[in-house]
Write an enzyme that holds these catalytic residues in place. Sequence first.
Site, mmCIF file in Angstrom:
data_model
loop_
_atom_site.group_PDB
_atom_site.id
_atom_site.type_symbol
_atom_site.label_atom_id
_atom_site.label_comp_id
_atom_site.label_asym_id
_atom_site.label_seq_id
_atom_site.Cartn_x
_atom_site.Cartn_y
_atom_site.Cartn_z
ATOM 1 N N TYR A 1 6.297 8.656 12.703
ATOM 2 C CA TYR A 1 5.212 7.721 12.989
ATOM 3 C C TYR A 1 4.090 8.419 13.759
ATOM 4 O O TYR A 1 2.904 8.265 13.431
ATOM 5 C CB TYR A 1 5.769 6.544 13.791
ATOM 6 C CG TYR A 1 4.748 5.512 14.213
ATOM 7 C CD1 TYR A 1 4.313 4.539 13.305
ATOM 8 C CD2 TYR A 1 4.219 5.492 15.498
ATOM 9 C CE1 TYR A 1 3.385 3.576 13.684
ATOM 10 C CE2 TYR A 1 3.301 4.538 15.887
ATOM 11 C CZ TYR A 1 2.880 3.590 14.980
ATOM 12 O OH TYR A 1 1.964 2.642 15.365
ATOM 13 N N ALA B 1 3.397 11.615 13.823
ATOM 14 C CA ALA B 1 2.733 12.577 12.947
ATOM 15 C C ALA B 1 1.709 11.873 12.053
ATOM 16 O O ALA B 1 0.600 12.376 11.842
ATOM 17 C CB ALA B 1 3.767 13.309 12.097
ATOM 18 N N LYS C 1 0.123 8.968 12.630
ATOM 19 C CA LYS C 1 -1.002 8.455 13.401
ATOM 20 C C LYS C 1 -1.877 9.598 13.926
ATOM 21 O O LYS C 1 -3.109 9.433 14.039
ATOM 22 C CB LYS C 1 -0.503 7.584 14.552
ATOM 23 C CG LYS C 1 0.169 6.285 14.089
ATOM 24 C CD LYS C 1 -0.766 5.426 13.247
ATOM 25 C CE LYS C 1 -0.145 4.085 12.882
ATOM 26 N NZ LYS C 1 -1.051 3.248 12.059
ATOM 27 N N ILE D 1 -0.011 -3.988 22.364
ATOM 28 C CA ILE D 1 -0.732 -5.228 22.099
ATOM 29 C C ILE D 1 0.260 -6.363 21.872
ATOM 30 O O ILE D 1 1.345 -6.165 21.327
ATOM 31 C CB ILE D 1 -1.629 -5.067 20.844
ATOM 32 C CG1 ILE D 1 -2.552 -3.850 21.002
ATOM 33 C CG2 ILE D 1 -2.436 -6.338 20.596
ATOM 34 C CD1 ILE D 1 -3.519 -3.934 22.161
ATOM 35 N N VAL E 1 0.806 -1.216 0.000
ATOM 36 C CA VAL E 1 0.000 0.000 0.000
ATOM 37 C C VAL E 1 0.843 1.271 0.000
ATOM 38 O O VAL E 1 0.303 2.375 -0.068
ATOM 39 C CB VAL E 1 -0.996 0.025 1.174
ATOM 40 C CG1 VAL E 1 -2.031 -1.072 1.029
ATOM 41 C CG2 VAL E 1 -0.271 -0.075 2.508
ATOM 42 N N SER F 1 -2.978 4.616 16.607
ATOM 43 C CA SER F 1 -2.041 4.205 17.652
ATOM 44 C C SER F 1 -2.097 5.208 18.785
ATOM 45 O O SER F 1 -2.321 6.408 18.553
ATOM 46 C CB SER F 1 -0.610 4.138 17.106
ATOM 47 O OG SER F 1 0.333 3.999 18.158
#
Length: 222
Positions: free
Chosen positions: A132, A134, A136, A165, A43, A119
């Site tokens: 990352y 920014a 999310k 998780i 993607v 997240s």
Amino acid sequence: MLGLARAGATVVVGHQRQTEEAESLRRELKDTGGDHLLVQADVADPAQITELIEATGTHLGGLDIVVNSVGTISHIPYADLPLDAWTQVLATNLTATHLVTQGALPLLGESGSVVNIGSGAGVVGVPLRAHYTAAKTGLIGLTRSLSKELGSRGIRVNLVSPGVIETDQAAGMPEAARTAYTNRIPLGRLGEADEVAAVVLFLASDVSSYVNGATFTVDGGI
């Protein structure tokens, strides 16, 4: 995706590489008895997103649910963060969700549910992961904007924001880090993938028919 399939949905799953994990998912989906489809698609590449959407339309004819669950992460001090790392993480974690959702609109028609997976980093910020975080955080804004713009079409857009998780990545976490997280989580443990999937299933179903533009944190209270 397994949660949706087990609840009776026919699913099309995009996966980046042909791995044992992908084959395992294929077998588990087959066991549900549905006419499911796995499509290899990176993607981060808009052309492959187009191919994924086309394959979905051919296989299903239309869509009721879109779940954007994709991500990549790296840990780099901000002062040293190169543009290509920034671009890669933004492309996978944010732009891909935009392109998949936009491409799926003709298949959704005048109703449906879009569930974006964010997240906790997008809310609190995390050192060494500015790119990352920014991306999310951008998902929060994208979700809220689309919920207002697409709501008049009967399309609901919501966000699930997991905490720490139990995943393959978490399995490799140093014991000291695991203990530090566990001590900060009021429930005293890391979350399970099925617990995140249950919230996705809720948002995908008619049970949540008046829930739109919401962010659901699944983080044990951290």
